[in-house]
Design a protein around this motif. Structure first.
Motif, PDB file in Angstrom:
ATOM      1  N   THR A 118       3.639   0.008   1.554  1.00  0.00           N
ATOM      2  CA  THR A 118       3.462   1.269   0.833  1.00  0.00           C
ATOM      3  C   THR A 118       1.988   1.601   0.646  1.00  0.00           C
ATOM      4  O   THR A 118       1.619   2.758   0.516  1.00  0.00           O
ATOM      5  N   PHE A 121       1.183   3.560   3.519  1.00  0.00           N
ATOM      6  CA  PHE A 121       1.862   4.859   3.391  1.00  0.00           C
ATOM      7  C   PHE A 121       1.049   5.767   2.453  1.00  0.00           C
ATOM      8  O   PHE A 121       0.811   6.937   2.751  1.00  0.00           O
ATOM      9  N   ARG A 122       0.613   5.177   1.340  1.00  0.00           N
ATOM     10  CA  ARG A 122      -0.183   5.934   0.376  1.00  0.00           C
ATOM     11  C   ARG A 122      -1.500   6.385   0.999  1.00  0.00           C
ATOM     12  O   ARG A 122      -1.919   7.527   0.835  1.00  0.00           O
ATOM     13  N   LEU A 125      -0.927   9.307   3.247  1.00  0.00           N
ATOM     14  CA  LEU A 125      -0.711  10.530   2.457  1.00  0.00           C
ATOM     15  C   LEU A 125      -2.036  11.068   1.920  1.00  0.00           C
ATOM     16  O   LEU A 125      -2.317  12.264   2.000  1.00  0.00           O
ATOM     17  N   ASN A 149      10.746   4.010   6.885  1.00  0.00           N
ATOM     18  CA  ASN A 149      12.167   4.179   6.565  1.00  0.00           C
ATOM     19  C   ASN A 149      12.434   5.643   6.207  1.00  0.00           C
ATOM     20  O   ASN A 149      11.510   6.452   6.123  1.00  0.00           O
ATOM     21  N   ASN A 151      13.313   7.130   3.512  1.00  0.00           N
ATOM     22  CA  ASN A 151      12.643   7.585   2.290  1.00  0.00           C
ATOM     23  C   ASN A 151      11.246   8.082   2.577  1.00  0.00           C
ATOM     24  O   ASN A 151      10.846   9.165   2.149  1.00  0.00           O
ATOM     25  N   GLN A 152      10.490   7.217   3.285  1.00  0.00           N
ATOM     26  CA  GLN A 152       9.080   7.516   3.521  1.00  0.00           C
ATOM     27  C   GLN A 152       8.933   8.725   4.443  1.00  0.00           C
ATOM     28  O   GLN A 152       8.102   9.600   4.184  1.00  0.00           O
ATOM     29  N   LEU A 155       9.876  11.913   2.500  1.00  0.00           N
ATOM     30  CA  LEU A 155       8.876  12.241   1.477  1.00  0.00           C
ATOM     31  C   LEU A 155       7.581  12.764   2.101  1.00  0.00           C
ATOM     32  O   LEU A 155       6.989  13.721   1.615  1.00  0.00           O
ATOM     33  N   ARG A 159       6.044  16.432   1.498  1.00  0.00           N
ATOM     34  CA  ARG A 159       4.712  16.620   0.917  1.00  0.00           C
ATOM     35  C   ARG A 159       3.869  17.556   1.797  1.00  0.00           C
ATOM     36  O   ARG A 159       3.136  18.405   1.297  1.00  0.00           O
ATOM     37  N   GLU A 162       5.105  21.064   1.350  1.00  0.00           N
ATOM     38  CA  GLU A 162       4.594  21.576   0.063  1.00  0.00           C
ATOM     39  C   GLU A 162       3.212  22.175   0.214  1.00  0.00           C
ATOM     40  O   GLU A 162       2.862  23.143  -0.451  1.00  0.00           O
TER      41      GLU A 162
END
Lengths: 266, 169
Positions: A118, A121-122, A125, A149, A151-152, A155, A159, A162
């Motif tokens: 993660t 992943f962060r 992002l 996965n 989820n990632q 998301l 994002r 957005e």
């Protein structure tokens, strides 16, 4: 599919131009008559040959009206050292039309260590958001969706949506090379699923079978020039040793490029 | 020690444990036999597989209906039919909700979602000022916060299931 307003929306194949093979790839690209003329250049590839600080040389080697999309997909070490500001500056100097958000390495194999996974992943992002903030008035941004996965992936795509991104990309080269083909295809299918309303580009794919299965809007690959550099030719959808001798390597690259443009799956 | 047992119907803790284990075991065995029969039937008669699945589905629904009716009749003995109907509806809703929670909120799913959401939260520009670009601090914060949120989520799920199981007794 968004309203067609950008040149790459008209493309089904966008070649990636490798400056490491520039002896053959640039001449092959110059001899190519494809329209619209959109090309992807990898920032790490430019860095590896020391051309990221010499934009005029890069620009002059392409056609005057060629549209450049700058991408940032590379090795783990390069990704660790990336500075978003440098990447943005290179795009400015190069006169690129669009930027692809930076890649990061998020491996499925790291799932027993979710904090480490993660963390990347962060970082991906954060870098995407930083680039979007820098580039919002200058460039079109193509969002590279990253995740190990569902989820990632969902998301990440949400994002980017957005923040107003409508064009999406997925770096598939390494995924398809790792051997677990069915799993990799399922991951790429998730990308297609979560970016339904956008324009979708697959990076690092040239297999017609994969394209038929996933049905993206466009694909990009540099295999045409890598294969030519290794004296390999595309024949019947396969890469094989060229039996015919070409006096110049670029002719082989031009032939492979032509074959990539001819791929149809829609 | 060795004296006569007080009260003929008094159950010992061991007998309660054996009864509970027996009922769980017999349920598990019955379910296993059902599944095996269904698979065997679909494998031997693949052309009839849709009909077999449909029959199995109907059989399960029928079993559930019978169970609900039985419970309703039991409740009617101790309360009015209106009260029994309300109580039984509550039980059905709670039972189905508990099943759905146990099925959809596994520990792994909770951990995956929590880590991803915490990562996304820390990537917010507002929080980046707090961490001041220190990657090691961000990593530590991510690991700690995720563990905290996972604990919260798993605790909440367990307490929900616990409350549900108590309310349907």
């Amino acid at each position: 599919m968004p309203k067609i307003e950008k040149p790459w929306h008209l493309c089904t194949f966008i070649p990636e131009l490798r400056f490491r093979d520039r002896q053959i790839s640039i001449k092959a690209w110059q001899s190519c008559t494809a329209s619209p003329r959109v090309v992807i250049i990898n920032y790490y590839d430019l860095k590896s040959v020391g051309l990221q600080k010499r934009p005029t040389k890069v620009r002059n080697s392409l056609g005057k009206d060629d549209v450049i999309i700058l991408s940032c997909v590379g090795k783990d070490n390069d990704i660790d050292r990336l500075s978003v500001e440098d990447y943005f500056e290179t795009a400015l100097n190069l006169g690129a039309e669009a930027l692809i958000t930076p890649d990061d390495y998020i491996y499925k194999i790291d799932s027993p260590h979710p904090a480490y996974q993660t963390h990347h992943f962060r970082r991906a992002l954060e870098r995407s958001e930083a680039l979007l903030e820098l580039a919002k008035d200058e460039f079109s941004v193509i969002g590279l969706v990253i995740g190990a996965n569902e989820n990632q992936i969902s998301l990440f795509a949400d994002r980017l949506k957005e923040r107003g991104v409508t064009d999406f990309a997925c770096a598939c080269g390494d995924m398809l090379k790792r051997g677990k083909r069915r799993e990799s295809l399922a991951d790429i299918a998730l990308f297609i699923k979560y970016c339904t309303n956008g324009w979708k580009l697959l990076l690092g794919v040239e297999s017609r079978r994969v394209l038929l299965k996933l049905k993206p809007d466009a694909f990009s690959s540099s295999a045409w020039s890598i294969s030519a550099a290794h004296n390999r030719i595309y024949r019947n959808g396969r890469k094989m040793k060229s039996t015919k001798s070409y006096p110049h390597g670029w002719e082989l690259a031009a032939y492979n490029l032509h074959k990539d443009y001819a791929i149809r799956w829609k | 020690m060795g004296g006569p047992r007080k009260g003929g119907t008094r159950s010992t803790s061991a007998s309660v444990a054996i009864q509970t284990t027996q009922s769980i075991l017999s349920d598990a065995v019955a379910k296993g036999v059902e599944e095996a029969l269904k698979t065997w039937a679909t494998l031997t008669l693949p052309s009839l597989a849709p009909q077999i699945f449909a029959a199995y589905f109907l059989y399960n629904r029928f079993k559930d209906t019978i169970k609900v009716l039985k419970e309703f009749k039991e409740l009617c003995k101790i309360m009015s039919p209106e009260e029994a109907a309300i109580k039984e509806t509550e039980r059905i809703i709670t039972r189905e909700a508990a099943k759905a929670i146990a099925r959809d909120m596994t520990d792994k799913k909770i951990a995956d979602t929590t880590y991803t959401l915490t990562g996304a939260l820390l990537a917010r520009p507002e929080l980046q000022e707090l961490t001041q670009g220190d990657e090691r601090f961000k990593y530590m914060l991510l690991a700690t916060l995720s563990q905290f949120f996972i604990g919260l989520a798993i605790g909440a799920r367990d307490s929900l299931i616990d409350k549900a199981s108590r309310s349907i007794r």
